[in-house]
Design a protein around this motif. Structure first.
Motif, PDB file in Angstrom:
ATOM      1  N   ALA A 198     -36.979  -1.131  34.663  1.00  0.00           N
ATOM      2  CA  ALA A 198     -37.035  -0.619  35.980  1.00  0.00           C
ATOM      3  C   ALA A 198     -36.079  -1.730  36.752  1.00  0.00           C
ATOM      4  O   ALA A 198     -36.026  -2.163  37.621  1.00  0.00           O
ATOM      5  N   SER A 199     -34.795  -1.754  35.861  1.00  0.00           N
ATOM      6  CA  SER A 199     -33.790  -2.542  36.710  1.00  0.00           C
ATOM      7  C   SER A 199     -32.718  -1.689  37.004  1.00  0.00           C
ATOM      8  O   SER A 199     -32.150  -0.740  36.126  1.00  0.00           O
ATOM      9  N   ARG A 200     -31.832  -2.108  38.065  1.00  0.00           N
ATOM     10  CA  ARG A 200     -30.514  -1.696  38.355  1.00  0.00           C
ATOM     11  C   ARG A 200     -29.345  -2.464  38.035  1.00  0.00           C
ATOM     12  O   ARG A 200     -29.489  -3.822  37.524  1.00  0.00           O
ATOM     13  N   THR A 201     -28.369  -1.884  37.506  1.00  0.00           N
ATOM     14  CA  THR A 201     -27.186  -2.557  36.928  1.00  0.00           C
ATOM     15  C   THR A 201     -25.902  -1.813  37.413  1.00  0.00           C
ATOM     16  O   THR A 201     -25.966  -0.783  37.783  1.00  0.00           O
ATOM     17  N   GLU A 202     -24.823  -2.751  37.373  1.00  0.00           N
ATOM     18  CA  GLU A 202     -23.543  -2.329  37.652  1.00  0.00           C
ATOM     19  C   GLU A 202     -22.675  -2.185  36.440  1.00  0.00           C
ATOM     20  O   GLU A 202     -21.333  -2.029  36.361  1.00  0.00           O
ATOM     21  N   TYR A 203     -23.252  -2.273  35.184  1.00  0.00           N
ATOM     22  CA  TYR A 203     -22.522  -2.845  34.145  1.00  0.00           C
ATOM     23  C   TYR A 203     -22.604  -1.518  33.035  1.00  0.00           C
ATOM     24  O   TYR A 203     -23.616  -1.214  32.834  1.00  0.00           O
ATOM     25  N   VAL A 204     -21.433  -1.260  32.231  1.00  0.00           N
ATOM     26  CA  VAL A 204     -21.481  -0.388  31.149  1.00  0.00           C
ATOM     27  C   VAL A 204     -20.838  -0.752  30.009  1.00  0.00           C
ATOM     28  O   VAL A 204     -19.761  -1.397  30.223  1.00  0.00           O
ATOM     29  N   LEU A 205     -21.375  -0.747  28.899  1.00  0.00           N
ATOM     30  CA  LEU A 205     -20.662  -0.980  27.637  1.00  0.00           C
ATOM     31  C   LEU A 205     -20.275   0.529  26.924  1.00  0.00           C
ATOM     32  O   LEU A 205     -21.003   1.282  27.040  1.00  0.00           O
ATOM     33  N   THR A 206     -19.060   0.278  26.497  1.00  0.00           N
ATOM     34  CA  THR A 206     -18.149   1.772  26.095  1.00  0.00           C
ATOM     35  C   THR A 206     -17.198   1.221  25.186  1.00  0.00           C
ATOM     36  O   THR A 206     -17.173   0.159  24.465  1.00  0.00           O
ATOM     37  N   CYS A 207     -16.330   2.368  24.504  1.00  0.00           N
ATOM     38  CA  CYS A 207     -15.436   2.084  23.710  1.00  0.00           C
ATOM     39  C   CYS A 207     -14.133   1.602  24.362  1.00  0.00           C
ATOM     40  O   CYS A 207     -13.694   2.497  25.407  1.00  0.00           O
ATOM     41  N   PRO A 227     -11.678  -8.576  22.579  1.00  0.00           N
ATOM     42  CA  PRO A 227     -10.628  -8.810  21.760  1.00  0.00           C
ATOM     43  C   PRO A 227     -11.139  -8.312  20.019  1.00  0.00           C
ATOM     44  O   PRO A 227     -12.272  -8.384  19.686  1.00  0.00           O
ATOM     45  N   ARG A 228     -10.209  -7.632  19.562  1.00  0.00           N
ATOM     46  CA  ARG A 228     -10.368  -7.291  18.087  1.00  0.00           C
ATOM     47  C   ARG A 228     -11.268  -6.401  17.561  1.00  0.00           C
ATOM     48  O   ARG A 228     -11.918  -6.412  16.629  1.00  0.00           O
ATOM     49  N   THR A 229     -11.853  -5.486  18.850  1.00  0.00           N
ATOM     50  CA  THR A 229     -12.573  -4.566  18.380  1.00  0.00           C
ATOM     51  C   THR A 229     -12.670  -3.538  19.234  1.00  0.00           C
ATOM     52  O   THR A 229     -12.048  -3.740  20.341  1.00  0.00           O
ATOM     53  N   ASP A 230     -13.492  -2.489  19.105  1.00  0.00           N
ATOM     54  CA  ASP A 230     -13.372  -1.315  20.086  1.00  0.00           C
ATOM     55  C   ASP A 230     -14.506  -1.278  20.940  1.00  0.00           C
ATOM     56  O   ASP A 230     -15.281  -0.327  21.308  1.00  0.00           O
ATOM     57  N   LEU A 231     -14.727  -2.359  22.073  1.00  0.00           N
ATOM     58  CA  LEU A 231     -15.724  -2.565  22.862  1.00  0.00           C
ATOM     59  C   LEU A 231     -15.210  -2.947  24.266  1.00  0.00           C
ATOM     60  O   LEU A 231     -13.988  -3.823  24.246  1.00  0.00           O
ATOM     61  N   ALA A 232     -15.703  -2.363  25.373  1.00  0.00           N
ATOM     62  CA  ALA A 232     -15.202  -2.879  26.600  1.00  0.00           C
ATOM     63  C   ALA A 232     -16.492  -2.914  27.472  1.00  0.00           C
ATOM     64  O   ALA A 232     -17.414  -1.986  27.356  1.00  0.00           O
ATOM     65  N   VAL A 233     -16.474  -3.538  28.520  1.00  0.00           N
ATOM     66  CA  VAL A 233     -17.416  -3.899  29.725  1.00  0.00           C
ATOM     67  C   VAL A 233     -16.760  -3.320  30.793  1.00  0.00           C
ATOM     68  O   VAL A 233     -15.940  -3.583  31.246  1.00  0.00           O
ATOM     69  N   LEU A 234     -17.514  -2.228  31.550  1.00  0.00           N
ATOM     70  CA  LEU A 234     -17.031  -1.956  32.881  1.00  0.00           C
ATOM     71  C   LEU A 234     -18.017  -2.531  34.062  1.00  0.00           C
ATOM     72  O   LEU A 234     -19.032  -2.499  33.772  1.00  0.00           O
ATOM     73  N   ARG A 235     -17.135  -2.572  35.161  1.00  0.00           N
ATOM     74  CA  ARG A 235     -17.990  -2.909  36.373  1.00  0.00           C
ATOM     75  C   ARG A 235     -17.913  -1.677  37.252  1.00  0.00           C
ATOM     76  O   ARG A 235     -16.744  -1.113  37.543  1.00  0.00           O
ATOM     77  N   LEU A 236     -19.179  -1.278  37.726  1.00  0.00           N
ATOM     78  CA  LEU A 236     -19.187  -0.233  38.679  1.00  0.00           C
ATOM     79  C   LEU A 236     -19.142  -0.645  39.927  1.00  0.00           C
ATOM     80  O   LEU A 236     -19.395  -1.657  40.521  1.00  0.00           O
ATOM     81  N   ASP A 237     -18.730   0.285  41.030  1.00  0.00           N
ATOM     82  CA  ASP A 237     -18.590   0.322  42.450  1.00  0.00           C
ATOM     83  C   ASP A 237     -20.109   0.448  43.012  1.00  0.00           C
ATOM     84  O   ASP A 237     -20.302  -0.064  44.186  1.00  0.00           O
ATOM     85  N   ARG A 238     -20.855   0.732  42.334  1.00  0.00           N
ATOM     86  CA  ARG A 238     -22.399   0.696  42.981  1.00  0.00           C
ATOM     87  C   ARG A 238     -23.404   0.666  41.820  1.00  0.00           C
ATOM     88  O   ARG A 238     -23.300   0.925  40.605  1.00  0.00           O
ATOM     89  N   PRO A 239     -24.617   0.131  42.028  1.00  0.00           N
ATOM     90  CA  PRO A 239     -25.467  -0.074  40.902  1.00  0.00           C
ATOM     91  C   PRO A 239     -26.027   1.102  40.646  1.00  0.00           C
ATOM     92  O   PRO A 239     -26.506   2.220  41.564  1.00  0.00           O
ATOM     93  N   SER A 240     -26.616   1.185  39.551  1.00  0.00           N
ATOM     94  CA  SER A 240     -27.314   2.428  39.097  1.00  0.00           C
ATOM     95  C   SER A 240     -28.840   2.323  39.648  1.00  0.00           C
ATOM     96  O   SER A 240     -29.318   1.287  40.183  1.00  0.00           O
ATOM     97  N   PRO A 241     -29.554   3.798  39.578  1.00  0.00           N
ATOM     98  CA  PRO A 241     -30.978   3.522  39.993  1.00  0.00           C
ATOM     99  C   PRO A 241     -31.771   2.638  38.931  1.00  0.00           C
ATOM    100  O   PRO A 241     -31.234   2.574  37.984  1.00  0.00           O
ATOM    101  N   PRO A 242     -33.069   2.357  39.356  1.00  0.00           N
ATOM    102  CA  PRO A 242     -33.614   1.498  38.287  1.00  0.00           C
ATOM    103  C   PRO A 242     -33.842   2.457  36.863  1.00  0.00           C
ATOM    104  O   PRO A 242     -34.052   3.427  36.865  1.00  0.00           O
TER     105      PRO A 242
END
Length: 202
Positions: free
Chosen positions: A29-38, A67-82
């Motif tokens: 039940a946590s809110r977050t502004e972060y996404v892991l993607t390619c 670096p050196r892999t197909d991963l990226a972290v994104l910061r969103l402009d608003r937090p998700s619902p829980p």
């Protein structure tokens, strides 16, 4: 629709991603502004990137590629619902472990679940275009098969995120069912550093 798997879109192009906790641990039940993607989806994207999830819409403020892999972290402009956020694994994908890959491949609105199995691990993998590099990769066989649009979606083993979908093997347009995924455990420290950098920037 999964509570944590999201769709990223820019114009007509889209991929998948997964909401993560800033400390990379499982949090109920946590809110977050972060996404892991390619990371490869971010290449040549100059316009806004929109994010859509279960009862949730946002825009991407910033991104850090690992670096050196197909991963990226994104910061969103608003937090998700829980959400019931899942832990990023500290261990490599176990050999022959059953997996579930979530993604929006072939469907803009409907999340797909693709069951599979870990066939092996490899130090690196390179895409056909020689631009997508995955270090500490794993190879899965999925049924149903992973497709374009699933990229960036989480690969789950025992309710932990062990990787994100990166590339499919489709010689001459024939999808073999083999998928290359970017493991998270070897890059966990870099992912955490990316979260901290985005937190400081925004």
């Amino acid at each position: 629709m999964s509570a944590i798997t999201v769709r990223l879109s820019s114009g007509r192009a889209y991929c998948s991603g997964v909401l993560i906790s800033p400390d990379l641990e499982a949090t109920p039940a946590s809110r977050t502004e972060y996404v892991l993607t390619c990371a490869h989806f971010l290449r040549e994207r100059s316009g806004p990137i929109r994010v859509g999830g279960a009862h949730f819409h946002a825009r991407v403020l910033g991104a850090v590629r690992i670096p050196r892999t197909d991963l990226a972290v994104l910061r969103l402009d608003r937090p998700s619902p829980p959400k019931q956020l899942l832990r990023l694994s500290t261990h490599p994908a176990p050999w022959l472990a059953p997996t579930v890959t979530e993604g929006f491949g072939k469907s803009w609105h409907r999340l797909q679940h693709r069951t599979g199995r870990v066939l092996g691990r490899t130090p690196f993998a390179l895409g056909r275009n020689l631009r997508t590099l995955v270090t500490s990769a794993a190879v899965l066989f999925n049924n149903p098969r992973a497709v374009k649009g699933d990229s960036g979606g989480p690969v789950l083993v025992d309710r932990e995120i062990v990787a994100v979908q990166s590339m499919i093997t489709d010689p001459f347009g024939w999808n073999t069912g083999l998928a290359t995924v970017a493991q998270v455990a070897p890059h966990r420290r870099a992912i955490r550093a990316a979260v901290e950098a985005l937190d400081a920037a925004y």
